[in-house]
Write an enzyme that holds these catalytic residues in place. Structure first.
Site, PDB file in Angstrom:
ATOM      1  N   ASP A 167      97.625   7.135  39.283  1.00 52.77           N
ATOM      2  CA  ASP A 167      98.599   8.198  39.410  1.00 52.77           C
ATOM      3  C   ASP A 167      97.815   9.398  39.938  1.00 52.77           C
ATOM      4  OD1 ASP A 167     100.996   9.766  38.950  1.00 52.77           O
ATOM      5  OD2 ASP A 167      99.976  10.566  37.185  1.00 52.77           O
ATOM      6  N   ASP A 169      98.819  13.367  39.891  1.00 49.99           N
ATOM      7  CA  ASP A 169      98.824  14.583  39.075  1.00 49.99           C
ATOM      8  C   ASP A 169      98.530  14.250  37.621  1.00 49.99           C
ATOM      9  OD1 ASP A 169      99.527  15.931  41.415  1.00 49.99           O
ATOM     10  OD2 ASP A 169     101.677  15.781  40.983  1.00 49.99           O
TER      11      ASP A 169
END
Length: 190
Positions: free
Chosen positions: A15, A17
């Site tokens: 992922d 952020d």
């Protein structure tokens, strides 16, 4: 370029952020707001140097919400690729979902569309046994839907996700991406 020897076990999907860069409840809306964790950049480089392929799967609903545009997102991703390359690493593919939560797309995590995009782009028959590293339950759910092994990092929203606890039965928990990479490269994860 994808290695012809790429196997799902040598693929790490991240992922963005909260895993690679600082997150914000107000969204990361500009290149100036995109602040990477230095340890994450070096961790990605170490993975690459050890023969792993690294890809990114990121929800970017700020585009649908009008907070920033795809050109701004491209600038962030170009900076990410540049920093990783300068550290001696490579990101094979970045898959992103520009849709909002009500758009009924098939790519927004926790749905696995971003991961199947990565699978197709990297020409893998399966993602079974790959690693999915995230800071939220929806990251892990997307990975588990396609057979990835789950890693929850405590950075970003990870501590809050860990506090909720539900749905984390299969996840290994690490302080950050660098700590996970340390164990993975030391062959402690099988």
């Amino acid at each position: 370029m994808v290695s012809p020897n790429l196997t799902p076990q040598k693929l790490v999907i991240l992922d963005r952020d909260g895993v690679i860069n600082h997150d914000s409840d107000a969204y990361i809306k500009s290149l100036a707001e995109w602040i990477p964790y230095p340890s994450a950049i070096s961790a990605i480089a170490r993975l690459t140097q050890a023969g792993f392929t690294v890809a990114v799967a990121t929800n970017q609903s700020g585009i649908a919400r009008g907070y920033y545009d795809e050109a701004t997102l491209r600038a962030m991703h170009e900076r990410l690729k540049m920093l990783v390359a300068a550290a001696g690493g490579h990101i094979a593919h970045i898959a992103y979902c520009p849709h909002g939560p009500d758009d009924q797309c098939d790519c927004r995590k926790p749905l696995p569309g971003l991961l199947t995009d990565i699978q197709q782009t990297l020409m893998l028959s399966s993602l079974q046994g790959s690693w999915m590293v995230g800071d939220s339950l929806r990251d892990l759910q997307a990975g588990e839907a396609v057979g990835c092994r789950s890693i929850l990092v405590k950075t970003g929203k990870g501590e809050k996700t860990l506090t909720k606890g539900s749905g984390l039965e299969h996840a290994l928990v690490y302080a950050d991406l660098a700590a996970f990479v340390d164990d993975l490269l030391a062959d402690k994860l099988g």
